[in-house]
Write a protein that holds these residues in place. Sequence first.
Motif, PDB file in Angstrom:
ATOM      1  N   GLU A  36       0.867  -1.178   0.000  1.00  0.00           N
ATOM      2  CA  GLU A  36       0.000   0.000   0.000  1.00  0.00           C
ATOM      3  C   GLU A  36       0.893   1.214   0.000  1.00  0.00           C
ATOM      4  OE1 GLU A  36      -3.933  -0.915   2.663  1.00  0.00           O
ATOM      5  OE2 GLU A  36      -1.972  -0.830   3.638  1.00  0.00           O
ATOM      6  N   PHE A  37       0.550   2.186  -0.792  1.00  0.00           N
ATOM      7  CA  PHE A  37       1.361   3.403  -0.803  1.00  0.00           C
ATOM      8  C   PHE A  37       0.465   4.607  -1.045  1.00  0.00           C
ATOM      9  CE2 PHE A  37       5.519   5.149  -0.699  1.00  0.00           C
ATOM     10  CZ  PHE A  37       5.497   6.278  -1.490  1.00  0.00           C
ATOM     11  N   THR A  38       0.656   5.629  -0.231  1.00  0.00           N
ATOM     12  CA  THR A  38      -0.130   6.858  -0.394  1.00  0.00           C
ATOM     13  C   THR A  38       0.795   8.011  -0.736  1.00  0.00           C
ATOM     14  OG1 THR A  38      -1.707   6.085   1.247  1.00  0.00           O
ATOM     15  CG2 THR A  38      -1.776   8.415   0.689  1.00  0.00           C
ATOM     16  N   LEU A  39       0.497   8.623  -1.859  1.00  0.00           N
ATOM     17  CA  LEU A  39       1.318   9.736  -2.328  1.00  0.00           C
ATOM     18  C   LEU A  39       0.452  10.987  -2.399  1.00  0.00           C
ATOM     19  CD1 LEU A  39       3.885  10.850  -3.866  1.00  0.00           C
ATOM     20  CD2 LEU A  39       2.824  10.047  -5.940  1.00  0.00           C
ATOM     21  N   MET A  40       0.957  12.056  -1.802  1.00  0.00           N
ATOM     22  CA  MET A  40       0.200  13.311  -1.856  1.00  0.00           C
ATOM     23  C   MET A  40       0.896  14.260  -2.820  1.00  0.00           C
ATOM     24  SD  MET A  40      -0.634  15.936   1.257  1.00  0.00           S
ATOM     25  CE  MET A  40      -2.199  15.361   1.842  1.00  0.00           C
ATOM     26  N   LEU A  61      -5.235   8.456 -14.040  1.00  0.00           N
ATOM     27  CA  LEU A  61      -5.879   8.579 -12.736  1.00  0.00           C
ATOM     28  C   LEU A  61      -6.971   9.636 -12.764  1.00  0.00           C
ATOM     29  CD1 LEU A  61      -4.868   6.775 -10.530  1.00  0.00           C
ATOM     30  CD2 LEU A  61      -3.716   8.681  -9.494  1.00  0.00           C
ATOM     31  N   TYR A  62      -6.917  10.483 -13.749  1.00  0.00           N
ATOM     32  CA  TYR A  62      -7.865  11.594 -13.821  1.00  0.00           C
ATOM     33  C   TYR A  62      -8.540  11.579 -15.184  1.00  0.00           C
ATOM     34  CZ  TYR A  62      -4.872  13.232 -10.039  1.00  0.00           C
ATOM     35  OH  TYR A  62      -4.136  13.335  -8.889  1.00  0.00           O
ATOM     36  N   ILE A  80      -9.511  18.158  -0.525  1.00  0.00           N
ATOM     37  CA  ILE A  80      -8.645  16.976  -0.524  1.00  0.00           C
ATOM     38  C   ILE A  80      -9.355  15.911  -1.324  1.00  0.00           C
ATOM     39  CG2 ILE A  80      -7.484  15.262   0.891  1.00  0.00           C
ATOM     40  CD1 ILE A  80      -6.400  17.778   1.715  1.00  0.00           C
ATOM     41  N   GLU A  81      -8.709  15.411  -2.369  1.00  0.00           N
ATOM     42  CA  GLU A  81      -9.329  14.383  -3.193  1.00  0.00           C
ATOM     43  C   GLU A  81      -8.396  13.196  -3.286  1.00  0.00           C
ATOM     44  OE1 GLU A  81     -11.735  17.435  -6.137  1.00  0.00           O
ATOM     45  OE2 GLU A  81     -10.073  16.246  -6.924  1.00  0.00           O
ATOM     46  N   ALA A  82      -8.879  12.064  -2.798  1.00  0.00           N
ATOM     47  CA  ALA A  82      -8.029  10.873  -2.841  1.00  0.00           C
ATOM     48  C   ALA A  82      -8.574   9.909  -3.870  1.00  0.00           C
ATOM     49  CB  ALA A  82      -7.995  10.211  -1.465  1.00  0.00           C
ATOM     50  N   SER A  83      -7.706   9.434  -4.761  1.00  0.00           N
ATOM     51  CA  SER A  83      -8.126   8.394  -5.719  1.00  0.00           C
ATOM     52  C   SER A  83      -7.207   7.199  -5.566  1.00  0.00           C
ATOM     53  CB  SER A  83      -8.064   8.890  -7.165  1.00  0.00           C
ATOM     54  OG  SER A  83      -7.717  10.227  -7.247  1.00  0.00           O
ATOM     55  N   THR A  84      -7.818   6.029  -5.583  1.00  0.00           N
ATOM     56  CA  THR A  84      -7.029   4.809  -5.375  1.00  0.00           C
ATOM     57  C   THR A  84      -7.077   3.942  -6.613  1.00  0.00           C
ATOM     58  OG1 THR A  84      -7.690   4.894  -3.070  1.00  0.00           O
ATOM     59  CG2 THR A  84      -6.667   2.867  -3.819  1.00  0.00           C
ATOM     60  N   VAL A  85      -5.921   3.406  -6.986  1.00  0.00           N
ATOM     61  CA  VAL A  85      -5.887   2.427  -8.077  1.00  0.00           C
ATOM     62  C   VAL A  85      -5.097   1.220  -7.629  1.00  0.00           C
ATOM     63  CG1 VAL A  85      -6.152   3.829 -10.139  1.00  0.00           C
ATOM     64  CG2 VAL A  85      -3.938   3.677  -9.055  1.00  0.00           C
ATOM     65  N   GLU A  86      -5.446   0.062  -8.204  1.00  0.00           N
ATOM     66  CA  GLU A  86      -4.666  -1.140  -7.943  1.00  0.00           C
ATOM     67  C   GLU A  86      -3.829  -1.400  -9.177  1.00  0.00           C
ATOM     68  OE1 GLU A  86      -6.970  -2.759  -4.385  1.00  0.00           O
ATOM     69  OE2 GLU A  86      -5.787  -4.091  -5.646  1.00  0.00           O
ATOM     70  N   ILE A  87      -2.526  -1.345  -9.007  1.00  0.00           N
ATOM     71  CA  ILE A  87      -1.630  -1.589 -10.138  1.00  0.00           C
ATOM     72  C   ILE A  87      -0.931  -2.912  -9.902  1.00  0.00           C
ATOM     73  CG2 ILE A  87       0.237  -0.623 -11.522  1.00  0.00           C
ATOM     74  CD1 ILE A  87      -0.280   2.023 -10.318  1.00  0.00           C
ATOM     75  N   GLU A  88      -0.816  -3.707 -10.944  1.00  0.00           N
ATOM     76  CA  GLU A  88      -0.105  -4.964 -10.798  1.00  0.00           C
ATOM     77  C   GLU A  88       0.984  -5.060 -11.841  1.00  0.00           C
ATOM     78  OE1 GLU A  88      -2.483  -8.338 -10.203  1.00  0.00           O
ATOM     79  OE2 GLU A  88      -0.968  -9.743 -10.952  1.00  0.00           O
ATOM     80  N   GLU A  89       2.145  -5.469 -11.396  1.00  0.00           N
ATOM     81  CA  GLU A  89       3.260  -5.607 -12.339  1.00  0.00           C
ATOM     82  C   GLU A  89       4.053  -6.837 -11.944  1.00  0.00           C
ATOM     83  OE1 GLU A  89       6.922  -3.106 -12.381  1.00  0.00           O
ATOM     84  OE2 GLU A  89       5.882  -2.111 -14.034  1.00  0.00           O
ATOM     85  N   ARG A  90       4.104  -7.808 -12.839  1.00  0.00           N
ATOM     86  CA  ARG A  90       4.875  -9.047 -12.616  1.00  0.00           C
ATOM     87  C   ARG A  90       4.511  -9.706 -11.294  1.00  0.00           C
ATOM     88  NH1 ARG A  90      10.827  -7.674 -14.512  1.00  0.00           N
ATOM     89  NH2 ARG A  90      10.340  -6.648 -16.468  1.00  0.00           N
ATOM     90  N   GLY A  91       3.206  -9.759 -11.046  1.00  0.00           N
ATOM     91  CA  GLY A  91       2.765 -10.461  -9.852  1.00  0.00           C
ATOM     92  C   GLY A  91       2.778  -9.630  -8.592  1.00  0.00           C
ATOM     93  N   VAL A  92       3.390  -8.468  -8.655  1.00  0.00           N
ATOM     94  CA  VAL A  92       3.428  -7.624  -7.464  1.00  0.00           C
ATOM     95  C   VAL A  92       2.261  -6.647  -7.519  1.00  0.00           C
ATOM     96  CG1 VAL A  92       4.787  -6.000  -6.135  1.00  0.00           C
ATOM     97  CG2 VAL A  92       5.929  -7.782  -7.451  1.00  0.00           C
ATOM     98  N   ARG A  95      -1.343  -1.098  -4.177  1.00  0.00           N
ATOM     99  CA  ARG A  95      -2.567  -0.323  -3.999  1.00  0.00           C
ATOM    100  C   ARG A  95      -2.126   1.124  -3.780  1.00  0.00           C
ATOM    101  NH1 ARG A  95      -5.709   0.516   0.385  1.00  0.00           N
ATOM    102  NH2 ARG A  95      -7.898   0.954  -0.063  1.00  0.00           N
ATOM    103  N   LEU A  96      -2.225   1.891  -4.839  1.00  0.00           N
ATOM    104  CA  LEU A  96      -1.697   3.251  -4.807  1.00  0.00           C
ATOM    105  C   LEU A  96      -2.819   4.254  -4.608  1.00  0.00           C
ATOM    106  CD1 LEU A  96       0.638   5.309  -5.477  1.00  0.00           C
ATOM    107  CD2 LEU A  96      -0.192   5.231  -7.801  1.00  0.00           C
ATOM    108  N   THR A  97      -2.635   5.103  -3.608  1.00  0.00           N
ATOM    109  CA  THR A  97      -3.596   6.185  -3.385  1.00  0.00           C
ATOM    110  C   THR A  97      -2.892   7.507  -3.653  1.00  0.00           C
ATOM    111  OG1 THR A  97      -4.623   4.880  -1.646  1.00  0.00           O
ATOM    112  CG2 THR A  97      -5.196   7.201  -1.732  1.00  0.00           C
ATOM    113  N   VAL A  98      -3.490   8.278  -4.533  1.00  0.00           N
ATOM    114  CA  VAL A  98      -2.932   9.605  -4.795  1.00  0.00           C
ATOM    115  C   VAL A  98      -3.864  10.646  -4.192  1.00  0.00           C
ATOM    116  CG1 VAL A  98      -2.270  11.270  -6.558  1.00  0.00           C
ATOM    117  CG2 VAL A  98      -1.827   8.852  -6.913  1.00  0.00           C
ATOM    118  N   VAL A  99      -3.309  11.462  -3.324  1.00  0.00           N
ATOM    119  CA  VAL A  99      -4.113  12.495  -2.679  1.00  0.00           C
ATOM    120  C   VAL A  99      -3.808  13.832  -3.349  1.00  0.00           C
ATOM    121  CG1 VAL A  99      -4.648  13.647  -0.515  1.00  0.00           C
ATOM    122  CG2 VAL A  99      -3.981  11.243  -0.501  1.00  0.00           C
ATOM    123  N   ASP A 100      -4.823  14.377  -3.987  1.00  0.00           N
ATOM    124  CA  ASP A 100      -4.647  15.640  -4.678  1.00  0.00           C
ATOM    125  C   ASP A 100      -5.188  16.777  -3.816  1.00  0.00           C
ATOM    126  OD1 ASP A 100      -5.287  16.627  -8.152  1.00  0.00           O
ATOM    127  OD2 ASP A 100      -4.000  17.446  -6.586  1.00  0.00           O
TER     128      ASP A 100
END
Lengths: 305, 361
Positions: A36-40, A61-62, A80-92, A95-100
């Motif tokens: 899980e990672f949250t980036l603002m 994302l937008y 504050i607007e948070a959008s979450t996406v699930e990204i998968e790469e090579r099995g990994v 769950r990325l949340t970007v807070v705008d």
Amino acid sequence: YTQAVFSCQFSDSAGYVGFANLPNQVHRKSVKKGFEFTLMVVGESGLGKSTLINSLFLTDLYPERYIPGAAEKIERTVQIEASTVEIEERGVKLRLTVVDTPGYGDAINSQDCFKTIIQYIDNQFERYLHDESGLNRRHIIDNRVHCCFYFISPFGHGLKPLDVEFMKALHGKVNIVPVIAKADTLTLKERERLKRRVLDEISEHGIRIYQLPDADSDEDEEFKEQTRASIPFAVIGSNQLIEVKGKKIRGRLYPWGVVEVENPEHNDFLKLRTMLVTHMQDLQEVTQDLHYENFRSERLKRTGK
Amino acid sequence: LPTRAGSSLEPEEHSMEPPAMPEEEEVPLTVAPGPAGCQLFGYVGIEAVLDQMKIKTMKTGFEFNIMVVGQSGLGKSTMVNTLFKSKVSRKSSQPSQEERVPKTVQLQSITHVIEEKGVKMKLTVTDTPGFGDQINNENCWDPIIKYINEQYERYLREEILITRKRKIPDTRVHGCVYFVPPTGHWLRPLDLEFMRRLSKIVNVVPVIAKADTLTLEERAEFKQRVRTGPEGLLECPMCPQPWLKHHVPQIQEDLKTHAISVYPQEDFDQDPEDRALNNRIREKIPFAVVGADQEHQVNGKRVLGRKTKWGIIEVENPAHCEFPLLRDLLIRSHLQDLKDITHNVHYESYRVRRLNESNRP
């Protein structure tokens, strides 16, 4: 990020216990669990934040952006607007949340515009503290902000008063990574000058930005140094594919040439992306060990009184 | 034709006579049936007055005062240097210059005399460091409005003296170039507020600064943003009109709706020819400009431009940016018009206001 080597050599020689394989187990478990990672992202509107996020994660994302007009902006405070996406790469799985933070710095009087942001970060810490102290700690969701990209305008001569105030208020709560936006507006000399100015002003005001940890023994020391020397990263983002020498690449088409997003000679985009993905773990750790613990001890001291 | 001192044919001295004079100056040379057409039977020599005016102008020279307003770092000083092709302004990015952002808006004027082909121009550039740079920018336009009105006041005082100077020194601001940052989205509340207040007292020419950050499409979009408004009608906080009605496209529409009339103002077009020319200009406003004071080699020629890894941005190339349009507007075609409108419209309304104030008991 070093790929753990799956060593399948279970030697039966005397003396070999086998816990050298532990990192592999941890690795496998985390892959299963996912990250899980949250980036603002914070910065004035029009600095290309959304375009950069889309370029970094190669997603949209937008999708349907609504850009408010000036009169609308007058009424708004920072949202504050948070959008979450699930990204998968090579099995990994990530769950990325970007807070705008739209509305930041837009008003004529921007005195209170980062109060909302501080409140949001504190709320996430509060929630985690509450969950951590609870009885059922199986499924704690970590919504704490792990990293904050702060967008500096390339049109000025360095940091603006608002930039300084924001970073001073937040460097004790979140990892701040300063980014110079829309870097194609600068020539090479101007870019170097601006970076130096920004770094000077940061140290002058005692602002603590995110520091890259020293290189491990298996990491490239020189590459690490190069990355460190490029901070603040001067980046360009683009969602458009332009054909250059027969290949389709991300870039911006001007009458005088094409700016390539992934060309290290044109801007630091690749460095930023590499830094982010190779340090997600470290950013989370620093958030947990430093910023969260600070918040927690402050909180508990207050309620203890 | 003898020209006396203070004659109505002198372009520099504007006497208090009714505005019948401009027509005399601008009558085309061909014998066209004017308002009161009169056929000439032979060559009289009236056209010689143009030469006399030219010689007189060259002797007396011009005064031109412009003001540049915008946040720091938008390239104002570079733009002035590029416009007048000389180091008129010292850039705040130079290491010797004091680089701290002032806490309040300061106004700094520098005067230079530049000469071209025998014509002398006394150019005064007023810079406004500190504008829009603070966290709280409320009323940051007040020092600017005060300065402009002070210049009108100074001229007024000279004008009402009993023994007047032959040539009243003109420090009034003839044009205010407002630098809008190239966000590509929309005008900011600060931009609208500033332009609304100042277009009432001075000629405002908005430009999109550092436009080399926008692709051609983004530039067109910025100028004419088409956007579907929110569902339902909302009241615009700046004027009580339903939202969807006017917030659909264009910077120009928005400027019009908020009663911001930037230069060239529609109300002051004098004839259809003027209107046609000015309409063409109005379509392009605000100009997307790039400034540069360094020369580079392109295709064997030396051009003013900015050199980057991906190409050279040529400032005077109309395919790259609209700097030539700004230069033509400010210097080559509308310089005198800017001065005329400042004198005949803005200064006059200031004068009327002041005289009414002092008349009231």
